[in-house]
Scaffold this motif. Structure first.
Motif, PDB file in Angstrom:
ATOM      1  N   ILE A   7      -6.167  29.924 -10.850  1.00  0.00           N
ATOM      2  CA  ILE A   7      -7.018  30.748 -11.708  1.00  0.00           C
ATOM      3  C   ILE A   7      -7.877  29.856 -12.603  1.00  0.00           C
ATOM      4  O   ILE A   7      -9.082  30.091 -12.761  1.00  0.00           O
ATOM      5  N   PHE A   8      -7.274  28.813 -13.174  1.00  0.00           N
ATOM      6  CA  PHE A   8      -8.049  27.883 -13.996  1.00  0.00           C
ATOM      7  C   PHE A   8      -9.132  27.203 -13.160  1.00  0.00           C
ATOM      8  O   PHE A   8     -10.267  27.031 -13.624  1.00  0.00           O
ATOM      9  N   ALA A   9      -8.811  26.816 -11.943  1.00  0.00           N
ATOM     10  CA  ALA A   9      -9.793  26.171 -11.066  1.00  0.00           C
ATOM     11  C   ALA A   9     -10.934  27.134 -10.747  1.00  0.00           C
ATOM     12  O   ALA A   9     -12.107  26.732 -10.721  1.00  0.00           O
ATOM     13  N   GLU A  10     -10.602  28.390 -10.534  1.00  0.00           N
ATOM     14  CA  GLU A  10     -11.629  29.399 -10.261  1.00  0.00           C
ATOM     15  C   GLU A  10     -12.556  29.566 -11.464  1.00  0.00           C
ATOM     16  O   GLU A  10     -13.784  29.610 -11.323  1.00  0.00           O
ATOM     17  N   ALA A  11     -11.965  29.644 -12.658  1.00  0.00           N
ATOM     18  CA  ALA A  11     -12.758  29.790 -13.874  1.00  0.00           C
ATOM     19  C   ALA A  11     -13.653  28.571 -14.075  1.00  0.00           C
ATOM     20  O   ALA A  11     -14.842  28.707 -14.415  1.00  0.00           O
ATOM     21  N   LYS A  12     -13.094  27.383 -13.844  1.00  0.00           N
ATOM     22  CA  LYS A  12     -13.876  26.151 -13.980  1.00  0.00           C
ATOM     23  C   LYS A  12     -15.020  26.137 -12.968  1.00  0.00           C
ATOM     24  O   LYS A  12     -16.135  25.735 -13.288  1.00  0.00           O
ATOM     25  N   GLY A  13     -14.737  26.594 -11.756  1.00  0.00           N
ATOM     26  CA  GLY A  13     -15.757  26.647 -10.713  1.00  0.00           C
ATOM     27  C   GLY A  13     -16.904  27.571 -11.066  1.00  0.00           C
ATOM     28  O   GLY A  13     -18.035  27.390 -10.584  1.00  0.00           O
ATOM     29  N   GLU A  14     -16.634  28.552 -11.905  1.00  0.00           N
ATOM     30  CA  GLU A  14     -17.688  29.471 -12.335  1.00  0.00           C
ATOM     31  C   GLU A  14     -18.354  29.013 -13.635  1.00  0.00           C
ATOM     32  O   GLU A  14     -19.147  29.744 -14.223  1.00  0.00           O
ATOM     33  N   GLY A  15     -17.989  27.793 -14.083  1.00  0.00           N
ATOM     34  CA  GLY A  15     -18.669  27.200 -15.220  1.00  0.00           C
ATOM     35  C   GLY A  15     -18.035  27.444 -16.576  1.00  0.00           C
ATOM     36  O   GLY A  15     -18.618  27.107 -17.601  1.00  0.00           O
ATOM     37  N   PHE A  16     -16.844  28.023 -16.617  1.00  0.00           N
ATOM     38  CA  PHE A  16     -16.186  28.267 -17.890  1.00  0.00           C
ATOM     39  C   PHE A  16     -15.442  27.022 -18.360  1.00  0.00           C
ATOM     40  O   PHE A  16     -14.947  26.240 -17.548  1.00  0.00           O
ATOM     41  N   ASP A  17     -15.378  26.841 -19.675  1.00  0.00           N
ATOM     42  CA  ASP A  17     -14.689  25.706 -20.279  1.00  0.00           C
ATOM     43  C   ASP A  17     -13.194  26.031 -20.349  1.00  0.00           C
ATOM     44  O   ASP A  17     -12.784  26.949 -21.057  1.00  0.00           O
ATOM     45  N   ILE A  18     -12.396  25.274 -19.628  1.00  0.00           N
ATOM     46  CA  ILE A  18     -10.958  25.538 -19.522  1.00  0.00           C
ATOM     47  C   ILE A  18     -10.266  25.337 -20.865  1.00  0.00           C
ATOM     48  O   ILE A  18      -9.354  26.086 -21.218  1.00  0.00           O
ATOM     49  N   LYS A  19     -10.691  24.338 -21.641  1.00  0.00           N
ATOM     50  CA  LYS A  19     -10.079  24.118 -22.954  1.00  0.00           C
ATOM     51  C   LYS A  19     -10.250  25.337 -23.846  1.00  0.00           C
ATOM     52  O   LYS A  19      -9.327  25.719 -24.573  1.00  0.00           O
ATOM     53  N   VAL A  20     -11.407  25.953 -23.782  1.00  0.00           N
ATOM     54  CA  VAL A  20     -11.661  27.136 -24.603  1.00  0.00           C
ATOM     55  C   VAL A  20     -10.799  28.305 -24.110  1.00  0.00           C
ATOM     56  O   VAL A  20     -10.215  29.032 -24.923  1.00  0.00           O
ATOM     57  N   ILE A  21     -10.693  28.465 -22.824  1.00  0.00           N
ATOM     58  CA  ILE A  21      -9.856  29.541 -22.281  1.00  0.00           C
ATOM     59  C   ILE A  21      -8.405  29.342 -22.710  1.00  0.00           C
ATOM     60  O   ILE A  21      -7.727  30.294 -23.119  1.00  0.00           O
ATOM     61  N   LYS A  22      -7.917  28.104 -22.643  1.00  0.00           N
ATOM     62  CA  LYS A  22      -6.540  27.829 -23.074  1.00  0.00           C
ATOM     63  C   LYS A  22      -6.363  28.121 -24.559  1.00  0.00           C
ATOM     64  O   LYS A  22      -5.320  28.620 -24.980  1.00  0.00           O
ATOM     65  N   GLU A  23      -7.376  27.813 -25.365  1.00  0.00           N
ATOM     66  CA  GLU A  23      -7.310  28.104 -26.793  1.00  0.00           C
ATOM     67  C   GLU A  23      -7.256  29.615 -27.031  1.00  0.00           C
ATOM     68  O   GLU A  23      -6.515  30.093 -27.888  1.00  0.00           O
ATOM     69  N   ILE A  24      -8.035  30.375 -26.269  1.00  0.00           N
ATOM     70  CA  ILE A  24      -8.006  31.833 -26.388  1.00  0.00           C
ATOM     71  C   ILE A  24      -6.615  32.360 -26.058  1.00  0.00           C
ATOM     72  O   ILE A  24      -6.076  33.216 -26.769  1.00  0.00           O
ATOM     73  N   ILE A  25      -6.018  31.842 -24.998  1.00  0.00           N
ATOM     74  CA  ILE A  25      -4.674  32.268 -24.603  1.00  0.00           C
ATOM     75  C   ILE A  25      -3.684  31.972 -25.720  1.00  0.00           C
ATOM     76  O   ILE A  25      -2.839  32.811 -26.071  1.00  0.00           O
ATOM     77  N   LYS A  26      -3.795  30.777 -26.310  1.00  0.00           N
ATOM     78  CA  LYS A  26      -2.914  30.394 -27.418  1.00  0.00           C
ATOM     79  C   LYS A  26      -3.083  31.340 -28.599  1.00  0.00           C
ATOM     80  O   LYS A  26      -2.094  31.793 -29.189  1.00  0.00           O
ATOM     81  N   LEU A  27      -4.328  31.651 -28.936  1.00  0.00           N
ATOM     82  CA  LEU A  27      -4.595  32.534 -30.064  1.00  0.00           C
ATOM     83  C   LEU A  27      -4.097  33.949 -29.814  1.00  0.00           C
ATOM     84  O   LEU A  27      -3.592  34.611 -30.726  1.00  0.00           O
ATOM     85  N   ARG A  28      -4.224  34.426 -28.595  1.00  0.00           N
ATOM     86  CA  ARG A  28      -3.774  35.792 -28.281  1.00  0.00           C
ATOM     87  C   ARG A  28      -2.259  35.935 -28.362  1.00  0.00           C
ATOM     88  O   ARG A  28      -1.749  37.042 -28.536  1.00  0.00           O
ATOM     89  N   LYS A  29      -1.543  34.815 -28.264  1.00  0.00           N
ATOM     90  CA  LYS A  29      -0.082  34.855 -28.391  1.00  0.00           C
ATOM     91  C   LYS A  29       0.350  35.001 -29.844  1.00  0.00           C
ATOM     92  O   LYS A  29       1.476  35.385 -30.118  1.00  0.00           O
ATOM     93  N   GLN A  30      -0.554  34.666 -30.765  1.00  0.00           N
ATOM     94  CA  GLN A  30      -0.239  34.747 -32.191  1.00  0.00           C
ATOM     95  C   GLN A  30      -0.600  36.134 -32.715  1.00  0.00           C
ATOM     96  O   GLN A  30      -1.510  36.780 -32.214  1.00  0.00           O
ATOM     97  N   ASP A  31       0.114  36.544 -33.773  1.00  0.00           N
ATOM     98  CA  ASP A  31      -0.302  37.783 -34.411  1.00  0.00           C
ATOM     99  C   ASP A  31      -1.443  37.472 -35.379  1.00  0.00           C
ATOM    100  O   ASP A  31      -1.760  36.317 -35.650  1.00  0.00           O
ATOM    101  N   GLN A  32      -2.062  38.506 -35.901  1.00  0.00           N
ATOM    102  CA  GLN A  32      -3.244  38.335 -36.737  1.00  0.00           C
ATOM    103  C   GLN A  32      -2.958  37.493 -37.979  1.00  0.00           C
ATOM    104  O   GLN A  32      -3.774  36.666 -38.377  1.00  0.00           O
ATOM    105  N   ASP A  33      -1.793  37.674 -38.591  1.00  0.00           N
ATOM    106  CA  ASP A  33      -1.442  36.901 -39.780  1.00  0.00           C
ATOM    107  C   ASP A  33      -1.363  35.408 -39.469  1.00  0.00           C
ATOM    108  O   ASP A  33      -1.832  34.579 -40.244  1.00  0.00           O
ATOM    109  N   GLU A  34      -0.763  35.064 -38.337  1.00  0.00           N
ATOM    110  CA  GLU A  34      -0.677  33.651 -37.932  1.00  0.00           C
ATOM    111  C   GLU A  34      -2.065  33.065 -37.711  1.00  0.00           C
ATOM    112  O   GLU A  34      -2.345  31.939 -38.120  1.00  0.00           O
TER     113      GLU A  34
END
Length: 89
Positions: free
Chosen positions: A35-62
């Motif tokens: 999935i990461f390779a597919e996203a990278k192939g479409e021009g998305f920044d994998i580091k940013v996607i990983k950061e989004i995933i990390k942030l979505r695991k946190q609650d709003q207060d965190e």
């Protein structure tokens, strides 16, 4: 040494179940890589996607606390005078 009292079949069951879970995890990790390779192939920044995933695991207060501390630290660094060690480097 006697193996009396040790339930060999039960131990084998645990070991085989753990091995099966490990195989499933390996398959899932491979799928994640694809999935990461597919996203990278479409021009998305994998580091940013990983950061989004990390942030979505946190609650709003965190997230709010993290952003506040990050902003505070960045401002402190910007306002700090370079140390003698930094000047020498």
């Amino acid at each position: 040494m006697s193996d009396a009292g040790i339930a060999g079949g039960r131990i084998r069951s645990f070991v085989e179940r753990i091995e099966q879970v490990e195989a499933e995890i390996a398959e899932l990790n491979e799928g994640k890589k694809e999935i990461f390779a597919e996203a990278k192939g479409e021009g998305f920044d994998i580091k940013v996607i990983k950061e989004i995933i990390k942030l979505r695991k946190q609650d709003q207060d965190e997230r709010d606390e993290h952003e506040t501390l990050l902003d505070l630290y960045m401002r402190a660094m910007d306002n700090a005078q370079p140390s003698d060690e930094a000047k020498a480097a």
